[in-house]
Design an enzyme around this catalytic site. Structure first.
Site, mmCIF file in Angstrom:
data_model
loop_
_atom_site.group_PDB
_atom_site.id
_atom_site.type_symbol
_atom_site.label_atom_id
_atom_site.label_comp_id
_atom_site.label_asym_id
_atom_site.label_seq_id
_atom_site.Cartn_x
_atom_site.Cartn_y
_atom_site.Cartn_z
ATOM 1 N N GLU A 137 -9.807 -0.616 -4.545
ATOM 2 C CA GLU A 137 -9.053 -1.100 -5.448
ATOM 3 C C GLU A 137 -9.506 -1.212 -7.038
ATOM 4 O O GLU A 137 -8.966 -0.920 -8.062
ATOM 5 C CB GLU A 137 -8.047 -2.120 -5.094
ATOM 6 N N HIS B 287 -5.674 2.808 3.389
ATOM 7 C CA HIS B 287 -5.273 1.409 3.251
ATOM 8 C C HIS B 287 -3.787 1.186 4.286
ATOM 9 O O HIS B 287 -3.803 0.115 4.815
ATOM 10 C CB HIS B 287 -4.903 0.953 1.697
ATOM 11 N N HIS C 263 -9.662 2.132 -8.436
ATOM 12 C CA HIS C 263 -8.337 2.592 -9.008
ATOM 13 C C HIS C 263 -7.946 1.796 -10.350
ATOM 14 O O HIS C 263 -7.570 2.531 -11.203
ATOM 15 C CB HIS C 263 -7.097 2.168 -7.893
ATOM 16 N N GLU D 296 -2.067 -3.378 -9.006
ATOM 17 C CA GLU D 296 -3.487 -2.953 -8.267
ATOM 18 C C GLU D 296 -4.377 -3.978 -8.874
ATOM 19 O O GLU D 296 -5.537 -4.426 -8.186
ATOM 20 C CB GLU D 296 -3.896 -1.646 -8.514
ATOM 21 N N TYR E 296 -3.905 -0.324 11.964
ATOM 22 C CA TYR E 296 -4.667 -0.823 13.096
ATOM 23 C C TYR E 296 -4.865 -2.270 13.061
ATOM 24 O O TYR E 296 -4.832 -2.660 14.246
ATOM 25 C CB TYR E 296 -6.133 -0.234 12.166
ATOM 26 N N GLU F 240 1.073 -1.217 -0.080
ATOM 27 C CA GLU F 240 -0.101 0.094 0.100
ATOM 28 C C GLU F 240 0.744 1.259 -0.073
ATOM 29 O O GLU F 240 0.614 2.274 -0.702
ATOM 30 C CB GLU F 240 -0.983 -0.050 1.245
ATOM 31 N N GLU G 2 -5.142 5.543 -0.474
ATOM 32 C CA GLU G 2 -3.864 4.779 -0.267
ATOM 33 C C GLU G 2 -3.379 4.780 1.142
ATOM 34 O O GLU G 2 -3.044 4.069 1.740
ATOM 35 C CB GLU G 2 -2.937 4.696 -1.162
#
Ligand code: FE
Ligand code: MN
Length: 333
Positions: free
Chosen positions: A214, A110, A217, A180, A116, A76, A107
């Site tokens: 994604e 992400h 994207h 991607e 997290y 990412e 991004e």
């Protein structure tokens, strides 16, 4: 009369977004905004319990999760850096740049997702964030993309000749279609298989959100590539088309090697051979999307993928704002 173009727009002002010529870029921007989310919206409590319970998951299941954390956590950032430091500079059209800014923000979301996940599950960041250097099947994918997007890394690179525009499109294909559009997809299938079996649903939902982003994207990237080719048709030679097909074939094999490494034995109704078929199916769609003929003819072994990623159907699954998100009319594969 000023005519907007994607590249080398010296006659138009990169600050004048109106009137818009490339409506698709505007549409993807609006879709991205409508899909807004943050990782904290997904509860991780159940995942933490499962992860910390020695009997919560098998060793193979843990390996699969860790391998995907290892790939995605750094991929990412690699994607964000490439976008901001190289692509943005050369795409001089303002409506495309507006989308690139939105994509860059996604991004960052992400990248935040993997922070997290590491924090909540208590993963060792030194392990996870070094996997792209230490695990050969992950390193080979990253090295392949870095090598394929090399022209863009040269600070003196300009899109001032047919040869260089061809190099630029070659690198855009490496970035959007391969990184991607292919290298994320074995991971998506594996992580969404957990979600489907109601295991590690927090991590699974995070991947579901990432997949939705994604896929936009990728759709933007394909339209961008097709628009540059349409404006510079002399770059699209038979030799160049063959090179693109050969790059995509190599990417499919690297993704298969990665799947074998994540999944040494079949679990969750998955095995590396079926994932290879899926990647071939995906690669055919990518080839067709940029005007090339498909090469594999493989069937989709995971028809549930297109359903599970349609968040509209998960209305009551989330207790957060997801119900209000629109998913647009974009097809998700
Ligand atoms: Fe991403
Ligand atoms: Mn992306």
């Amino acid at each position: 009369m000023e005519v907007k173009k994607i590249l080398n727009c010296s006659t138009t002002d990169p600050n004048k977004i109106l009137p818009i010529k490339y409506q698709w870029a505007r549409k993807y921007y609006k879709t991205g905004v409508a899909n807004n989310w943050t990782p904290e919206e997904v509860g991780m409590q159940k995942d933490v319990e499962t992860w910390k319970n020695p009997a919560g998951l098998t060793e193979d299941e843990r390996r699969l999760i860790i391998w995907n954390m290892g790939f995605f956590s750094t991929a990412e950032s690699l994607t964000a850096n490439n976008l901001v430091l190289t692509i943005y500079k050369h795409i001089t059209n303002p409506e495309c740049r507006q989308y690139l800014l939105r994509q860059a923000f996604e991004e960052a979301i992400h990248t935040d997702t993997f922070i997290y996940c590491c924090d909540t599950l208590g993963l060792n960041p030194d392990d996870v964030y070094n996997m792209y250097l230490k695990i050969p099947s992950i390193k080979r994918k990253d090295d392949f993309v870095v090598a394929m997007t090399k022209s863009l890394m040269d600070p003196d690179f300009t899109t001032d000749s047919t040869q260089n525009i061809r190099l630029f499109v070659h690198d855009l294909i490496g970035f959007y279609v391969i990184m991607e559009g292919i290298f994320f997809y074995a991971g998506f299938v594996m992580m969404l298989s957990f979600l489907r079996q109601n295991k590690m649903v927090g991590v699974g939902e995070q991947f579901q959100f990432i997949l939705r982003d994604e896929s936009i994207h990728l759709a933007f990237g394909a339209d961008l590539i097709n628009a540059i080719i349409a404006e510079n048709p002399t770059i699209w030679t038979a030799d160049f088309q063959e090179l693109v097909i050969s790059n995509i074939k190599q990417a499919v094999e690297l993704e298969y090697e990665y799947a074998k490494d994540c999944l040494p034995r079949g679990i969750l109704g998955l095995n590396a051979e079926t994932i290879r078929e899926y990647i071939q199916y995906i690669a055919d769609r990518r080839l067709e999307r940029i005007g090339l003929t498909k090469v594999y003819g493989s069937a989709n072994p995971f028809p549930w993928m297109s359903e599970i990623i349609d968040l509209k159907k998960e209305k009551n699954f989330f207790e957060t704002r997801v119900t209000e998100y629109q998913s647009g009319t974009i097809k998700w594969e």
